[in-house]
Design an enzyme around this catalytic site. Sequence first.
Site, PDB file in Angstrom:
ATOM      1  N   GLU A  31       4.082   4.110   6.142  1.00 42.27           N
ATOM      2  CA  GLU A  31       2.690   3.369   6.006  1.00 42.27           C
ATOM      3  C   GLU A  31       1.690   3.976   5.006  1.00 42.27           C
ATOM      4  O   GLU A  31       1.857   5.568   5.183  1.00 42.27           O
ATOM      5  CB  GLU A  31       2.317   3.415   7.405  1.00 42.27           C
ATOM      6  CG  GLU A  31       2.757   2.065   8.198  1.00 42.27           C
ATOM      7  CD  GLU A  31       1.899   0.723   8.036  1.00 42.27           C
ATOM      8  OE1 GLU A  31       1.502   0.723   6.769  1.00 42.27           O
ATOM      9  OE2 GLU A  31       1.766  -0.117   8.863  1.00 42.27           O
ATOM     10  N   ASP A  32       0.899   3.285   4.534  1.00 39.01           N
ATOM     11  CA  ASP A  32      -0.233   3.595   3.988  1.00 39.01           C
ATOM     12  C   ASP A  32      -1.380   4.315   4.800  1.00 39.01           C
ATOM     13  O   ASP A  32      -1.723   5.563   4.611  1.00 39.01           O
ATOM     14  CB  ASP A  32      -0.767   2.945   2.819  1.00 39.01           C
ATOM     15  CG  ASP A  32      -1.050   1.482   3.402  1.00 39.01           C
ATOM     16  OD1 ASP A  32      -0.957   1.330   4.698  1.00 39.01           O
ATOM     17  OD2 ASP A  32      -1.702   0.715   2.449  1.00 39.01           O
ATOM     18  N   ASP A  81      -5.508   2.174  10.525  1.00 39.73           N
ATOM     19  CA  ASP A  81      -6.807   1.969  10.679  1.00 39.73           C
ATOM     20  C   ASP A  81      -6.993   1.631  12.139  1.00 39.73           C
ATOM     21  O   ASP A  81      -7.078   2.333  13.112  1.00 39.73           O
ATOM     22  CB  ASP A  81      -7.039   0.865   9.864  1.00 39.73           C
ATOM     23  CG  ASP A  81      -8.567   0.649   9.535  1.00 39.73           C
ATOM     24  OD1 ASP A  81      -9.572   1.425  10.129  1.00 39.73           O
ATOM     25  OD2 ASP A  81      -9.070  -0.197   8.998  1.00 39.73           O
ATOM     26  N   GLY A 122       0.971  -1.308   0.133  1.00 41.12           N
ATOM     27  CA  GLY A 122      -0.016   0.102  -0.234  1.00 41.12           C
ATOM     28  C   GLY A 122       0.821   1.232   0.068  1.00 41.12           C
ATOM     29  O   GLY A 122       0.343   2.206  -0.542  1.00 41.12           O
ATOM     30  N   PHE A 151     -13.843   2.972   3.142  1.00 38.58           N
ATOM     31  CA  PHE A 151     -12.721   2.293   2.516  1.00 38.58           C
ATOM     32  C   PHE A 151     -11.873   2.869   1.501  1.00 38.58           C
ATOM     33  O   PHE A 151     -12.754   3.242   0.746  1.00 38.58           O
ATOM     34  CB  PHE A 151     -13.297   0.783   2.223  1.00 38.58           C
ATOM     35  CG  PHE A 151     -12.386  -0.227   2.114  1.00 38.58           C
ATOM     36  CD1 PHE A 151     -11.699  -0.640   3.283  1.00 38.58           C
ATOM     37  CD2 PHE A 151     -11.659  -0.257   0.836  1.00 38.58           C
ATOM     38  CE1 PHE A 151     -10.709  -1.643   3.135  1.00 38.58           C
ATOM     39  CE2 PHE A 151     -10.830  -1.363   0.789  1.00 38.58           C
ATOM     40  CZ  PHE A 151     -10.121  -1.845   1.783  1.00 38.58           C
TER      41      PHE A 151
HETATM   42  P1  IMP Z   1      -4.577  -1.759  10.439  1.00 36.65           P
HETATM   43  O1  IMP Z   1      -4.081  -3.119  10.921  1.00 36.65           O
HETATM   44  O2  IMP Z   1      -6.208  -2.235  11.028  1.00 36.65           O
HETATM   45  O3  IMP Z   1      -4.251  -0.615  11.290  1.00 36.65           O
HETATM   46  O4  IMP Z   1      -4.935  -1.843   9.017  1.00 36.65           O
HETATM   47  C1  IMP Z   1      -3.714  -1.972   8.336  1.00 36.65           C
HETATM   48  C2  IMP Z   1      -3.635  -2.387   6.720  1.00 36.65           C
HETATM   49  O5  IMP Z   1      -5.205  -2.654   6.557  1.00 36.65           O
HETATM   50  C3  IMP Z   1      -3.298  -1.261   5.984  1.00 36.65           C
HETATM   51  O6  IMP Z   1      -1.893  -1.173   6.065  1.00 36.65           O
HETATM   52  C4  IMP Z   1      -4.029  -1.530   4.834  1.00 36.65           C
HETATM   53  O7  IMP Z   1      -3.247  -2.277   4.117  1.00 36.65           O
HETATM   54  C5  IMP Z   1      -5.405  -2.060   5.115  1.00 36.65           C
HETATM   55  N1  IMP Z   1      -6.304  -0.899   5.446  1.00 36.65           N
HETATM   56  C6  IMP Z   1      -7.048  -0.696   6.378  1.00 36.65           C
HETATM   57  N2  IMP Z   1      -7.970   0.473   5.884  1.00 36.65           N
HETATM   58  C7  IMP Z   1      -8.144   0.376   4.662  1.00 36.65           C
HETATM   59  C8  IMP Z   1      -8.488   1.239   3.554  1.00 36.65           C
HETATM   60  O8  IMP Z   1      -9.466   2.072   3.862  1.00 36.65           O
HETATM   61  N3  IMP Z   1      -8.509   1.065   2.464  1.00 36.65           N
HETATM   62  C9  IMP Z   1      -7.299  -0.175   1.973  1.00 36.65           C
HETATM   63  N4  IMP Z   1      -6.551  -0.770   2.765  1.00 36.65           N
HETATM   64  C10 IMP Z   1      -6.817  -0.648   3.958  1.00 36.65           C
END
Ligand code: IMP
Length: 176
Positions: A99-100, A103, A44, A152
């Site tokens: 990081e992208d 979340d 990402g 999303f």
């Molecule tokens: P987390 O562990 O919930 O913080 O999410 C981490 C990963 O989930 C990110 O690095 C993304 O790859 C994916 N992700 C979370 N939200 C989104 C979104 O809105 N669009 C695309 N990928 C997401």
Amino acid sequence: MSSQSKPIILLSRQEIEATVRRLAAEITKDYRNRNPVLISVLKGSFIFMADLVRLLDFPLEVDFMRLSSYGRSSRTSGKVRVVQDIGSAIKGRDIIVIEDIVDTGLTTSFLLGYLREKNPASLRLSALTEKPSRRKVSVNVDYLGFTVPDKFLVGYGLDWDEKFRYLPDICYVEVE
Ligand code: IMP
């Protein structure tokens, strides 16, 4: 998501460019003489990383990691594993994780813990976006691009089931 639903622009390419410039200026101020290693979390953050490093006009190194949560879902499952590790030794180095999106924070928190065990001199985080409304574990973003709503997101490297990474703007799609 229905196959008909179209990504809607949330952050335009111009807004993204201005924000990446701001982050580059902040990082330059702090790291100009430190030869940091920037670790991009694939897939990402590949576009963010590519745009960012081209605005950092000082010595640095890059490396890449790939992490995965188990399962194929638009929401992270919370179980994280390292699919591809960094190639460089980071003991004693100044590290910036790129990081992208943060979340729930579970992925980033796992990653920071994993890298901390390798004894870097310092460890900071730059995230292009964060969704504070969904945070499950606290993660401090040192260089933050945008705070985004609970939608999303796709584009500028972000995907939905491997689609839409190539879009130049950050968009949102309706998911199930
Ligand atoms: P987390 O562990 O919930 O913080 O999410 C981490 C990963 O989930 C990110 O690095 C993304 O790859 C994916 N992700 C979370 N939200 C989104 C979104 O809105 N669009 C695309 N990928 C997401």
